[in-house]
Scaffold this motif. Structure first.
Motif, mmCIF file in Angstrom:
data_model
loop_
_atom_site.group_PDB
_atom_site.id
_atom_site.type_symbol
_atom_site.label_atom_id
_atom_site.label_comp_id
_atom_site.label_asym_id
_atom_site.label_seq_id
_atom_site.Cartn_x
_atom_site.Cartn_y
_atom_site.Cartn_z
ATOM 1 N N GLU A 217 88.373 55.364 41.495
ATOM 2 C CA GLU A 217 89.562 55.245 42.329
ATOM 3 C C GLU A 217 89.223 55.385 43.811
ATOM 4 O O GLU A 217 89.806 54.683 44.653
ATOM 5 N N GLU A 218 88.284 56.250 44.115
ATOM 6 C CA GLU A 218 87.906 56.437 45.519
ATOM 7 C C GLU A 218 87.201 55.206 46.075
ATOM 8 O O GLU A 218 87.457 54.772 47.202
ATOM 9 N N VAL A 219 86.309 54.617 45.264
ATOM 10 C CA VAL A 219 85.614 53.405 45.704
ATOM 11 C C VAL A 219 86.607 52.250 45.825
ATOM 12 O O VAL A 219 86.596 51.516 46.828
ATOM 13 N N ALA A 220 87.472 52.081 44.826
ATOM 14 C CA ALA A 220 88.452 50.990 44.865
ATOM 15 C C ALA A 220 89.379 51.115 46.064
ATOM 16 O O ALA A 220 89.798 50.115 46.658
ATOM 17 N N GLY A 221 89.700 52.343 46.444
ATOM 18 C CA GLY A 221 90.569 52.562 47.588
ATOM 19 C C GLY A 221 89.868 52.439 48.924
ATOM 20 O O GLY A 221 90.532 52.297 49.956
ATOM 21 N N SER A 222 88.542 52.464 48.917
ATOM 22 C CA SER A 222 87.773 52.427 50.163
ATOM 23 C C SER A 222 87.209 51.048 50.486
ATOM 24 O O SER A 222 87.132 50.673 51.646
ATOM 25 N N VAL A 223 86.794 50.308 49.454
ATOM 26 C CA VAL A 223 86.134 49.025 49.683
ATOM 27 C C VAL A 223 87.136 48.010 50.231
ATOM 28 O O VAL A 223 88.303 47.994 49.849
ATOM 29 N N LYS A 224 86.666 47.161 51.140
ATOM 30 C CA LYS A 224 87.572 46.158 51.710
ATOM 31 C C LYS A 224 87.687 44.925 50.824
ATOM 32 O O LYS A 224 88.516 44.058 51.079
ATOM 33 N N GLY A 225 86.853 44.860 49.796
ATOM 34 C CA GLY A 225 86.879 43.719 48.885
ATOM 35 C C GLY A 225 87.115 44.165 47.452
ATOM 36 O O GLY A 225 88.101 44.840 47.157
ATOM 37 N N PHE A 226 86.174 43.826 46.565
ATOM 38 C CA PHE A 226 86.346 44.069 45.139
ATOM 39 C C PHE A 226 85.318 45.055 44.600
ATOM 40 O O PHE A 226 84.155 45.057 45.015
ATOM 41 N N LEU A 227 85.761 45.872 43.648
ATOM 42 C CA LEU A 227 84.886 46.725 42.865
ATOM 43 C C LEU A 227 84.745 46.103 41.482
ATOM 44 O O LEU A 227 85.737 45.940 40.759
ATOM 45 N N VAL A 228 83.528 45.749 41.123
ATOM 46 C CA VAL A 228 83.241 45.164 39.817
ATOM 47 C C VAL A 228 82.513 46.203 38.973
ATOM 48 O O VAL A 228 81.473 46.716 39.381
ATOM 49 N N ILE A 229 83.078 46.516 37.808
ATOM 50 C CA ILE A 229 82.440 47.439 36.880
ATOM 51 C C ILE A 229 81.933 46.632 35.698
ATOM 52 O O ILE A 229 82.716 46.038 34.959
ATOM 53 N N ASP A 230 80.637 46.599 35.558
ATOM 54 C CA ASP A 230 79.994 45.834 34.489
ATOM 55 C C ASP A 230 79.896 46.731 33.256
ATOM 56 O O ASP A 230 79.057 47.634 33.193
ATOM 57 N N GLU A 231 80.762 46.448 32.282
ATOM 58 C CA GLU A 231 80.808 47.255 31.060
ATOM 59 C C GLU A 231 80.112 46.550 29.901
ATOM 60 O O GLU A 231 80.576 46.578 28.765
ATOM 61 N N ALA A 232 78.957 45.956 30.178
ATOM 62 C CA ALA A 232 78.200 45.247 29.129
ATOM 63 C C ALA A 232 77.859 46.175 27.969
ATOM 64 O O ALA A 232 77.736 45.733 26.824
ATOM 65 N N TYR A 233 77.708 47.465 28.269
ATOM 66 C CA TYR A 233 77.321 48.429 27.233
ATOM 67 C C TYR A 233 78.472 49.372 26.887
ATOM 68 O O TYR A 233 78.242 50.492 26.413
ATOM 69 N N TYR A 234 79.690 48.899 27.087
ATOM 70 C CA TYR A 234 80.871 49.715 26.799
ATOM 71 C C TYR A 234 80.870 50.232 25.365
ATOM 72 O O TYR A 234 81.183 51.402 25.109
ATOM 73 N N GLU A 235 80.527 49.361 24.416
ATOM 74 C CA GLU A 235 80.611 49.742 23.003
ATOM 75 C C GLU A 235 79.671 50.888 22.643
ATOM 76 O O GLU A 235 79.894 51.581 21.649
ATOM 77 N N PHE A 236 78.630 51.116 23.431
ATOM 78 C CA PHE A 236 77.705 52.205 23.167
ATOM 79 C C PHE A 236 78.132 53.496 23.869
ATOM 80 O O PHE A 236 77.500 54.543 23.697
ATOM 81 N N TYR A 237 79.195 53.391 24.648
ATOM 82 C CA TYR A 237 79.677 54.524 25.448
ATOM 83 C C TYR A 237 81.084 54.929 25.032
ATOM 84 O O TYR A 237 81.376 56.110 24.851
ATOM 85 N N GLY A 238 81.954 53.940 24.883
ATOM 86 C CA GLY A 238 83.292 54.200 24.372
ATOM 87 C C GLY A 238 84.353 54.496 25.406
ATOM 88 O O GLY A 238 85.523 54.655 25.070
ATOM 89 N N ARG A 239 83.972 54.542 26.669
ATOM 90 C CA ARG A 239 84.962 54.809 27.718
ATOM 91 C C ARG A 239 85.014 53.630 28.665
ATOM 92 O O ARG A 239 83.994 53.171 29.163
ATOM 93 N N SER A 240 86.226 53.135 28.911
ATOM 94 C CA SER A 240 86.418 51.979 29.783
ATOM 95 C C SER A 240 87.365 52.329 30.924
ATOM 96 O O SER A 240 88.190 53.236 30.817
ATOM 97 N N PHE A 241 87.234 51.559 32.008
ATOM 98 C CA PHE A 241 88.142 51.716 33.145
ATOM 99 C C PHE A 241 89.093 50.520 33.250
ATOM 100 O O PHE A 241 89.670 50.266 34.307
ATOM 101 N N ALA A 242 89.251 49.794 32.144
ATOM 102 C CA ALA A 242 90.058 48.570 32.153
ATOM 103 C C ALA A 242 91.504 48.828 32.564
ATOM 104 O O ALA A 242 92.125 47.989 33.227
ATOM 105 N N GLN A 243 92.066 49.959 32.179
ATOM 106 C CA GLN A 243 93.462 50.238 32.495
ATOM 107 C C GLN A 243 93.713 50.365 33.997
ATOM 108 O O GLN A 243 94.846 50.198 34.465
ATOM 109 N N LEU A 244 92.673 50.628 34.761
ATOM 110 C CA LEU A 244 92.852 50.794 36.200
ATOM 111 C C LEU A 244 93.145 49.488 36.926
ATOM 112 O O LEU A 244 93.528 49.510 38.093
ATOM 113 N N VAL A 245 92.986 48.347 36.250
ATOM 114 C CA VAL A 245 93.306 47.073 36.912
ATOM 115 C C VAL A 245 94.798 46.982 37.219
ATOM 116 O O VAL A 245 95.209 46.187 38.081
#
Length: 213
Positions: free
Chosen positions: A146-174
């Motif tokens: 949230e801090e990065v998304a609120g600070s950057v003047k453009g886009f924050l891209v989160i690459d969740e290629a390995y999401y299934e091995f971690y189980g936590r996503s930030f998709a809801q923040l879109v």
């Protein structure tokens, strides 16, 4: 194994399903297929279909982002080490690439939070793989995202290629931050690296604009 390909082939029923579509290889993909995939990916990810854009693998999602949301001379911020293709696309697009080094802990790698927040303020694009490739460390938490998304003047891209091995996503923040984009792929946990299947998750208006391209 440096490409992290699954050593296991896709399940038999997946192969059979793909084979059924080979007879239509003379035609371009029908929009209904994209629509159905978007619906399934949205259900899996806990978002709406309008928030999903099917892409040719995770790299296809990266290409769409780099080619449509940046201009030569823009600033890109990534971590170091991280996925090597970020550097490749940055070079192709003529971006100013700044890398913020991860800090090696006893059992984990960590983000230099102050260093990252300092660099993102004037960045057009920030790309962070979470979990990180190649360290395997989960480097993001909700407060930092949230801090990065609120600070950057453009886009924050989160690459969740390995999401299934971690189980936590930030998709809801879109839904709260229209400048957040999430990359997902079926290349890793789903054993489909050769079929090039992935998708982007983002704000509905951003996805709509990218879909036009």
């Amino acid at each position: 194994m440096h490409l992290n390909e699954s050593p296991y082939p896709p399940p038999k029923h997946v192969i059979e399903a793909v084979t059924q579509y080979l007879q239509f290889s003379n035609r371009y993909q029908h929009p209904e297929l994209f629509k159905r995939f978007s619906e399934l990916a949205a259900e899996y990810s806990g978002v709406e279909p309008d928030n999903v854009l099917p892409t040719p693998g995770g790299d296809g999602a990266l290409r769409i982002i780099f080619y449509n949301l940046t201009q030569p001379g823009d600033k890109l911020v990534t971590l170091y080490p991280s996925y090597s293709m970020y550097r490749v696309y940055s070079s192709v697009r003529g971006l100013r690439h700044v890398r913020v080094g991860l800090v090696e802990g006893e059992d984990w790698w960590y983000i230099d939070r102050d260093g990252l927040l300092r660099e993102v303020r004037d960045a057009r694009l920030v790309v962070i793989d979470n979990p990180n490739n190649p360290t395997g460390s989960a480097v993001l938490d909700k407060d930092l995202v949230e801090e990065v998304a609120g600070s950057v003047k453009g886009f924050l891209v989160i690459d969740e290629a390995y999401y299934e091995f971690y189980g936590r996503s930030f998709a809801q923040l879109v839904y709260d931050y229209p400048n957040i984009l999430i990359i997902r792929t079926l290349s890793k946990a789903f054993s489909l690296a050769g079929l090039r299947v992935g998708y982007l998750i983002g704000d509905g208006e951003v996805i709509k604009a990218l879909r036009k391209t």
